[in-house]
Design an enzyme around this catalytic site. Sequence first.
Site, PDB file in Angstrom:
ATOM      1  N   GLY A 165       0.841  -1.200   0.000  1.00  0.00           N
ATOM      2  CA  GLY A 165       0.000   0.000   0.000  1.00  0.00           C
ATOM      3  C   GLY A 165       0.869   1.239   0.000  1.00  0.00           C
ATOM      4  O   GLY A 165       2.028   1.206  -0.432  1.00  0.00           O
ATOM      5  N   SER A 166       0.322   2.319   0.497  1.00  0.00           N
ATOM      6  CA  SER A 166       1.030   3.594   0.441  1.00  0.00           C
ATOM      7  C   SER A 166       2.138   3.649   1.495  1.00  0.00           C
ATOM      8  O   SER A 166       2.071   2.962   2.522  1.00  0.00           O
ATOM      9  CB  SER A 166       0.040   4.743   0.667  1.00  0.00           C
ATOM     10  OG  SER A 166      -0.526   4.612   1.954  1.00  0.00           O
ATOM     11  N   THR A 167       3.095   4.505   1.245  1.00  0.00           N
ATOM     12  CA  THR A 167       4.213   4.646   2.176  1.00  0.00           C
ATOM     13  C   THR A 167       3.718   5.181   3.522  1.00  0.00           C
ATOM     14  O   THR A 167       4.154   4.714   4.584  1.00  0.00           O
ATOM     15  CB  THR A 167       5.283   5.570   1.563  1.00  0.00           C
ATOM     16  OG1 THR A 167       5.719   4.949   0.347  1.00  0.00           O
ATOM     17  CG2 THR A 167       6.469   5.760   2.479  1.00  0.00           C
ATOM     18  N   ALA A 168       2.764   6.124   3.487  1.00  0.00           N
ATOM     19  CA  ALA A 168       2.288   6.715   4.746  1.00  0.00           C
ATOM     20  C   ALA A 168       1.664   5.642   5.633  1.00  0.00           C
ATOM     21  O   ALA A 168       1.980   5.544   6.827  1.00  0.00           O
ATOM     22  CB  ALA A 168       1.283   7.819   4.441  1.00  0.00           C
ATOM     23  N   GLY A 217       2.061   2.393   5.308  1.00  0.00           N
ATOM     24  CA  GLY A 217       3.086   1.382   5.578  1.00  0.00           C
ATOM     25  C   GLY A 217       3.908   1.703   6.816  1.00  0.00           C
ATOM     26  O   GLY A 217       4.239   0.817   7.612  1.00  0.00           O
ATOM     27  N   GLU A 220       5.585  -3.388   0.990  1.00  0.00           N
ATOM     28  CA  GLU A 220       5.742  -3.034  -0.428  1.00  0.00           C
ATOM     29  C   GLU A 220       4.989  -1.728  -0.623  1.00  0.00           C
ATOM     30  O   GLU A 220       3.758  -1.702  -0.539  1.00  0.00           O
ATOM     31  CB  GLU A 220       5.120  -4.119  -1.323  1.00  0.00           C
ATOM     32  CG  GLU A 220       5.790  -5.465  -1.261  1.00  0.00           C
ATOM     33  CD  GLU A 220       7.160  -5.474  -1.903  1.00  0.00           C
ATOM     34  OE1 GLU A 220       7.484  -4.532  -2.656  1.00  0.00           O
ATOM     35  OE2 GLU A 220       7.905  -6.420  -1.633  1.00  0.00           O
ATOM     36  N   CYS A 237       2.183   0.592  -8.697  1.00  0.00           N
ATOM     37  CA  CYS A 237       3.259   1.074  -7.830  1.00  0.00           C
ATOM     38  C   CYS A 237       4.552   1.287  -8.606  1.00  0.00           C
ATOM     39  O   CYS A 237       5.316   2.183  -8.311  1.00  0.00           O
ATOM     40  CB  CYS A 237       3.478   0.101  -6.688  1.00  0.00           C
ATOM     41  SG  CYS A 237       3.770  -1.575  -7.273  1.00  0.00           S
ATOM     42  N   GLU A 294       4.303  10.682  -5.793  1.00  0.00           N
ATOM     43  CA  GLU A 294       3.526   9.652  -6.487  1.00  0.00           C
ATOM     44  C   GLU A 294       2.124  10.194  -6.743  1.00  0.00           C
ATOM     45  O   GLU A 294       1.450  10.648  -5.815  1.00  0.00           O
ATOM     46  CB  GLU A 294       3.432   8.391  -5.610  1.00  0.00           C
ATOM     47  CG  GLU A 294       2.708   7.256  -6.283  1.00  0.00           C
ATOM     48  CD  GLU A 294       2.572   6.032  -5.372  1.00  0.00           C
ATOM     49  OE1 GLU A 294       2.114   6.173  -4.240  1.00  0.00           O
ATOM     50  OE2 GLU A 294       2.922   4.931  -5.831  1.00  0.00           O
TER      51      GLU A 294
HETATM   52  P1  NAD Z   1      -3.375   2.466   1.326  1.00  0.00           P
HETATM   53  O1  NAD Z   1      -2.072   2.506   2.015  1.00  0.00           O
HETATM   54  O2  NAD Z   1      -4.313   3.594   1.533  1.00  0.00           O
HETATM   55  O3  NAD Z   1      -4.179   1.146   1.724  1.00  0.00           O
HETATM   56  C1  NAD Z   1      -3.616  -0.140   1.568  1.00  0.00           C
HETATM   57  C2  NAD Z   1      -4.337  -1.112   2.464  1.00  0.00           C
HETATM   58  O4  NAD Z   1      -4.073  -0.772   3.834  1.00  0.00           O
HETATM   59  C3  NAD Z   1      -5.862  -1.095   2.320  1.00  0.00           C
HETATM   60  O5  NAD Z   1      -6.354  -2.417   2.464  1.00  0.00           O
HETATM   61  C4  NAD Z   1      -6.292  -0.253   3.505  1.00  0.00           C
HETATM   62  O6  NAD Z   1      -7.617  -0.533   3.921  1.00  0.00           O
HETATM   63  C5  NAD Z   1      -5.279  -0.681   4.548  1.00  0.00           C
HETATM   64  N1  NAD Z   1      -5.070   0.255   5.656  1.00  0.00           N
HETATM   65  C6  NAD Z   1      -5.252   1.601   5.665  1.00  0.00           C
HETATM   66  N2  NAD Z   1      -4.948   2.096   6.889  1.00  0.00           N
HETATM   67  C7  NAD Z   1      -4.558   1.059   7.663  1.00  0.00           C
HETATM   68  C8  NAD Z   1      -4.097   0.932   9.010  1.00  0.00           C
HETATM   69  N3  NAD Z   1      -3.981   1.987   9.815  1.00  0.00           N
HETATM   70  N4  NAD Z   1      -3.781  -0.296   9.459  1.00  0.00           N
HETATM   71  C9  NAD Z   1      -3.869  -1.376   8.658  1.00  0.00           C
HETATM   72  N5  NAD Z   1      -4.301  -1.320   7.378  1.00  0.00           N
HETATM   73  C10 NAD Z   1      -4.623  -0.113   6.875  1.00  0.00           C
HETATM   74  O7  NAD Z   1      -3.031   2.265  -0.219  1.00  0.00           O
HETATM   75  P2  NAD Z   1      -4.034   2.248  -1.455  1.00  0.00           P
HETATM   76  O8  NAD Z   1      -4.488   3.651  -1.662  1.00  0.00           O
HETATM   77  O9  NAD Z   1      -5.038   1.166  -1.283  1.00  0.00           O
HETATM   78  O10 NAD Z   1      -3.053   1.793  -2.638  1.00  0.00           O
HETATM   79  C11 NAD Z   1      -2.243   2.671  -3.324  1.00  0.00           C
HETATM   80  C12 NAD Z   1      -0.823   2.647  -2.776  1.00  0.00           C
HETATM   81  O11 NAD Z   1      -0.313   1.333  -2.762  1.00  0.00           O
HETATM   82  C13 NAD Z   1       0.134   3.437  -3.645  1.00  0.00           C
HETATM   83  O12 NAD Z   1       0.990   4.211  -2.829  1.00  0.00           O
HETATM   84  C14 NAD Z   1       0.941   2.371  -4.345  1.00  0.00           C
HETATM   85  O13 NAD Z   1       2.208   2.773  -4.777  1.00  0.00           O
HETATM   86  C15 NAD Z   1       0.996   1.298  -3.325  1.00  0.00           C
HETATM   87  N6  NAD Z   1       1.259   0.003  -3.946  1.00  0.00           N
HETATM   88  C16 NAD Z   1       2.494  -0.583  -3.784  1.00  0.00           C
HETATM   89  C17 NAD Z   1       2.787  -1.788  -4.425  1.00  0.00           C
HETATM   90  C18 NAD Z   1       4.137  -2.455  -4.273  1.00  0.00           C
HETATM   91  O14 NAD Z   1       4.235  -3.647  -4.530  1.00  0.00           O
HETATM   92  N7  NAD Z   1       5.170  -1.751  -3.882  1.00  0.00           N
HETATM   93  C19 NAD Z   1       1.815  -2.404  -5.199  1.00  0.00           C
HETATM   94  C20 NAD Z   1       0.573  -1.787  -5.337  1.00  0.00           C
HETATM   95  C21 NAD Z   1       0.306  -0.585  -4.697  1.00  0.00           C
END
Ligand code: NAD
Length: 499
Positions: free
Chosen positions: A250-253, A255, A272, A306, A403
């Site tokens: 997911g997102s860096t923030a 993560g 990731e 990503c 991004e």
């Molecule tokens: P996001 O970080 O907002 O959410 C990702 C997941 O985390 C979702 O299931 C969300 O419900 C969950 N989540 C949110 N807050 C949480 C918390 N406090 N505790 C636990 N889980 C939580 O990301 P997104 O908007 O769904 O996806 C886009 C981002 O993902 C982009 O930054 C993209 O670059 C990244 N991404 C990375 C890869 C990689 O392999 N490096 C692949 C795909 C997407």
Amino acid sequence: MTSPLIQPLASVEAFLARSHASFIDGEQRLPGGETRRTLRNPADDTALSETRLADLAQVEAIVQSAHRAFRSGIWSGLTPAERERLLLRFADLVEQHSEELAQLESLNQGKSIHIARAIEVGATLNYMRYMAGWATKIEGQTLDVSMPMPAGARFNAYTRREPAGVVAGIVPWNFPMMIALWKVMPALACGCTIIIKPADETPLTVLRLAELAIQAGIPAGVFNVLLGQGSVAGAALIAHPLVNKVSFTGSTAVGKQVGAAALQNMTRFTLELGGKNPMLVLPDADLDKAVAGAIGGGLLNQGQVCAAASRFFVHASRYDDFVERLGAQVAALKIGAGMDPQAQINPLVSRRQQDSVLGHLARAREQGARVHCGGARPERPGYFVEPTVLADVEPGMDCAREEIFGPVLSVLRYDDLDTAVERINDNPNGLAASIWSNDLGRVMDLIPRIQAGTVWVNNHVPLDPNLPFGGYKQSGIGREFGRAAIEGFTELKSVCITY
Ligand code: NAD
């Protein structure tokens, strides 16, 4: 002009008509609470399906289910060959339902049916079978040791890899099925049990996968799906003391929050995260190929990738030509629903993402970037943004640094290669990069200088299950795919026997 949309299969219509809930112990279980979410079709903003979000009691129930399944040995106690056979059967069932899964993903996520068929399902099938094969290939090492005590003792020392236990797999909305299986398959190959928490926008294919896993003979409780908001259900899941490993994409923030929370229990984690991936075009590059690569690598899934190429460093001698050719091809792309087989640019996943991308574009204009083509929201329902080429982009502009996760290509000019490399590396992200040149000596010099987990040469974005994938710097911690994935879902135990 819109062309006729593909008519969904009857099985897709029936799945959409259901009210979905978390998948616990082999079936969907309605929560005690009544928090509902209406899923919307990104192509026209109509209601698509409904989900009921888990309450905290359900988070507890799902972790207990995965924990029981792990401890009982119904999965980890199988022979590796039995696990491999069941995982291959799971892959066969996914293949048999590939059109259904592709349509569900296209309708739920918005992506092109072609991309859903070829990547979300097609490439993922290769990945599934590759990872199933790892179940029978996990190994340790025999080590010579030199311990002096007790006198005369002889030792046999070795390492073994043991399943990490209960895995929480938290996944984003851009490739919901593919990224969920990037976690499910290696975790199950290693003998772990798993709980997938999909993004709340895109839970449908993962729920269908859980049903297919049961049909394949994977025991109940081994693969569960938790529906819920990240900040509530996701946060409760990773904080649970019975979760042994968190695999987050997911997102860096987010993560960073996930990693910090996991550390409280010393739960293992891999992250990731996001990218701001450069494409470096050298003076000798084949521009036809580079432009095609920019479109394929930058606009795949509307740039919601990503590893997407999003900042293009082009040598001054080729800059105008590159921008002209790229702009002409991008402006000609046909916009339409994912289920429109003629469409090449499809909606973004949500209104929120559409607003976010339009906000980035407004800021780029304010900061002096020139909109060479696109840049607007088309006059149609749904979450569309025109594919956009931004020219005259300077390294300090936000569109060159942040991004965007949308169909926006920022093109920067460079004069000397050292400065270009410095600018490429002057970014907190380091997921992937590509170099476009046939000058082998220069390319070989550049590869080690670029801070990125993956460097492609004369291509951008292909992934292979055997090639480790992950980020340098703030793009993540750990690697997925290949042997690295197996290491991420196992603990390493050292054994020392005196005889
Ligand atoms: P996001 O970080 O907002 O959410 C990702 C997941 O985390 C979702 O299931 C969300 O419900 C969950 N989540 C949110 N807050 C949480 C918390 N406090 N505790 C636990 N889980 C939580 O990301 P997104 O908007 O769904 O996806 C886009 C981002 O993902 C982009 O930054 C993209 O670059 C990244 N991404 C990375 C890869 C990689 O392999 N490096 C692949 C795909 C997407």
